[in-house]
Write a protein that holds these residues in place. Structure first.
Motif, PDB file in Angstrom:
ATOM      1  N   UNK A 164       3.694 -39.448   9.726  1.00  0.00           N
ATOM      2  CA  UNK A 164       5.092 -39.874   9.844  1.00  0.00           C
ATOM      3  C   UNK A 164       5.717 -39.136  11.029  1.00  0.00           C
ATOM      4  N   UNK A 165       5.710 -39.808  12.189  1.00  0.00           N
ATOM      5  CA  UNK A 165       6.202 -39.138  13.388  1.00  0.00           C
ATOM      6  C   UNK A 165       6.932 -40.080  14.337  1.00  0.00           C
ATOM      7  N   UNK A 166       7.624 -41.079  13.809  1.00  0.00           N
ATOM      8  CA  UNK A 166       8.289 -42.068  14.651  1.00  0.00           C
ATOM      9  C   UNK A 166       9.296 -41.422  15.604  1.00  0.00           C
ATOM     10  N   UNK A 167      10.214 -40.618  15.089  1.00  0.00           N
ATOM     11  CA  UNK A 167      11.217 -39.975  15.944  1.00  0.00           C
ATOM     12  C   UNK A 167      10.578 -39.092  16.997  1.00  0.00           C
ATOM     13  N   UNK A 168       9.535 -38.409  16.610  1.00  0.00           N
ATOM     14  CA  UNK A 168       8.792 -37.556  17.537  1.00  0.00           C
ATOM     15  C   UNK A 168       8.189 -38.396  18.656  1.00  0.00           C
ATOM     16  N   UNK A 169       7.580 -39.524  18.289  1.00  0.00           N
ATOM     17  CA  UNK A 169       6.958 -40.407  19.272  1.00  0.00           C
ATOM     18  C   UNK A 169       7.993 -41.013  20.218  1.00  0.00           C
ATOM     19  N   UNK A 170       9.147 -41.401  19.687  1.00  0.00           N
ATOM     20  CA  UNK A 170      10.199 -41.974  20.531  1.00  0.00           C
ATOM     21  C   UNK A 170      10.683 -40.952  21.556  1.00  0.00           C
ATOM     22  N   UNK A 171      10.931 -39.729  21.098  1.00  0.00           N
ATOM     23  CA  UNK A 171      11.386 -38.673  22.017  1.00  0.00           C
ATOM     24  C   UNK A 171      10.308 -38.355  23.038  1.00  0.00           C
TER      25      UNK A 171
END
Length: 193
Positions: A164-171
């Motif tokens: 679960x790393x969507x926000x991390x990937x977007x940044x």
């Protein structure tokens, strides 16, 4: 692939990634417009043809490339659930981003020391373009640093893990984009006279 399939979380993730890419494409178009205007304006009789970019811009280019590497290492550490290593690389990225901005303003000071200001009687159209392009990029780096701070905050709240790393990937995607953008801008300003 059918974009209507999947869980609500998967659909939201795809939508957020798509919106980020729409934003990136619009930024590419904006900077393409400014660099095109730079090329067109270079035929003006008052254009500086023998100007050298400040050394601080060279240093900042190296720094931003290193920051992209440190963000990549943070993501790799997160994928392996190494939280302390992820934290370390995120803070390294944050520090390098701040050093980049400091070097950019040092570059502006070097330009001013040569006698060129952004506007006014000591301004020049060449320098005004360089100020504009670099300053707008700095604003995007500031946005990237804000995203990075949100990622660090969420990381401490343990909202990210290997699955679960969507926000991390977007940044991360945005950070790598602004890094690549600066390398392009630096090479453009260095080689296009």
């Amino acid at each position: 692939m059918d974009l209507t399939q999947g869980t609500l979380e998967e659909k939201n993730g795809r939508a957020k990634k798509m919106m980020l890419w729409f934003g990136i494409v619009s930024l590419i178009m904006s900077f393409a417009g400014w660099t095109s205007a730079f090329v067109v304006s270079s035929s003006r009789p008052d254009w500086l043809k023998d100007f050298q970019l400040p050394n601080a811009f060279i240093v900042s280019t190296v720094v931003i490339i290193l920051s992209s590497g440190s963000f990549f290492l943070a993501k790799q550490a997160l994928k392996k659930d190494k939280k302390q290593l992820t934290t370390l690389w995120l803070f390294v990225t944050l520090i390098l981003g701040c050093i980049f901005i400091f070097n950019q303003f040092s570059g502006f000071q070097q330009i001013i020391d040569l006698g060129y200001n952004f506007t006014g009687p000591t301004s020049n159209v060449t320098m005004s373009y360089i100020y504009l392009i670099a300053l707008v990029h700095i604003l995007h780096v500031v946005v990237g640093l804000i995203c990075l701070l949100v990622v660090i905050y969420n990381h401490f709240k343990q909202k990210y893990n290997a699955s679960k790393m969507l926000g991390f990937e977007l940044a991360s995607t945005f950070w790598h984009f602004i890094d690549i953008l600066w390398v392009y801008l630096f090479l453009f300003l260095y080689f296009i006279r």
